[in-house]
Write a protein that holds these residues in place. Structure first.
Motif, short mmCIF file in Angstrom:
data_model
loop_
_atom_site.label_atom_id
_atom_site.label_comp_id
_atom_site.label_asym_id
_atom_site.label_seq_id
_atom_site.Cartn_x
_atom_site.Cartn_y
_atom_site.Cartn_z
N SER A 162 -18.52 -13.27 7.87
CA SER A 162 -19.87 -13.56 8.33
C SER A 162 -19.88 -14.48 9.55
O SER A 162 -20.86 -14.53 10.29
N ARG A 163 -18.79 -15.19 9.82
CA ARG A 163 -18.70 -16.08 10.99
C ARG A 163 -18.35 -15.33 12.27
O ARG A 163 -18.51 -15.85 13.36
N GLU B 58 -16.52 -16.05 17.55
CA GLU B 58 -17.39 -16.38 16.42
C GLU B 58 -18.86 -16.35 16.83
O GLU B 58 -19.18 -16.41 18.02
N ASP C 297 -13.80 -16.58 6.98
CA ASP C 297 -14.04 -17.70 6.07
C ASP C 297 -13.10 -17.51 4.89
O ASP C 297 -13.21 -16.54 4.14
N THR C 298 -12.15 -18.42 4.75
CA THR C 298 -11.16 -18.33 3.68
C THR C 298 -11.30 -19.49 2.70
O THR C 298 -10.37 -19.79 1.96
N SER C 299 -12.48 -20.11 2.69
CA SER C 299 -12.66 -21.33 1.91
C SER C 299 -12.74 -21.11 0.40
O SER C 299 -12.53 -22.05 -0.36
N SER C 300 -13.03 -19.88 -0.03
CA SER C 300 -13.10 -19.67 -1.47
C SER C 300 -12.68 -18.25 -1.81
O SER C 300 -12.72 -17.35 -0.98
N PRO D 130 -11.11 -12.71 2.22
CA PRO D 130 -11.79 -13.36 3.34
C PRO D 130 -13.18 -12.77 3.59
O PRO D 130 -13.42 -11.59 3.34
#
Length: 148
Positions: free
Chosen positions: A94-95, A34, A84-87, A91
């Motif tokens: 960017s991380r 990351e 990033d799978t938060s929303s 996916p």
């Protein structure tokens, strides 16, 4: 830096229909790098993985590490672990570290593992390649470990 650790009885990696790596009993590690990761994170994660007690002792309890058992390590680069799978339903990446940074840290991680285990017991995938990974997960035993 993240690592998906799978205790395996065997694992292999194919690229373009040709097997490039194979291990017997040991750990298949999917390694994600990351943004912000460096040599410190690589060293810490490598230490954790090699000493994490996920192999059974004589009583059948998870009390032995990869170093204790003399097993092998197959390290496969896996940038999707940094997703990033938060929303939403897609996916974002960017991380994830930039490819040139990630490749250097992947190579550094391999060097650290080989120093601790010996070159013959550490195998690798192919950075940036379309790989086909096969495994027999023993247990199944799977853990997500992080350097942070």
């Amino acid at each position: 830096m993240k690592g998906l650790v799978q205790r395996v009885s065997k694992a292999s990696v194919d690229v373009e229909g040709r097997e490039i790596s194979r291990i017997g009993s040991g750990i298949l590690l999917l390694l994600g790098v990351e943004q912000g990761d460096g040599q410190t994170e690589a060293k810490e994660l490598c230490r954790k993985i090699l000493t994490y007690r996920i192999f059974p002792d004589d009583a059948g309890r998870m009390n032995l590490s990869l170093l204790d058992t003399g097993g092998a390590l197959l390290v496969v680069p896996q940038f999707t672990l940094a997703a990033d799978t938060s929303s939403g339903t897609r996916p974002g990446f960017s991380r994830a570290a930039a490819p040139d940074v990630a490749k250097k840290l992947y190579a550094h991680f391999l060097d650290l593992a080989r120093i601790s285990m010996g070159t013959e017991r550490v195998k690798e995938g192919s950075f940036g390649a379309d790989m086909k990974v096969s495994l027999v997960n023993d247990g199944p035993v799977t853990f997500m470990l992080s350097a942070r």
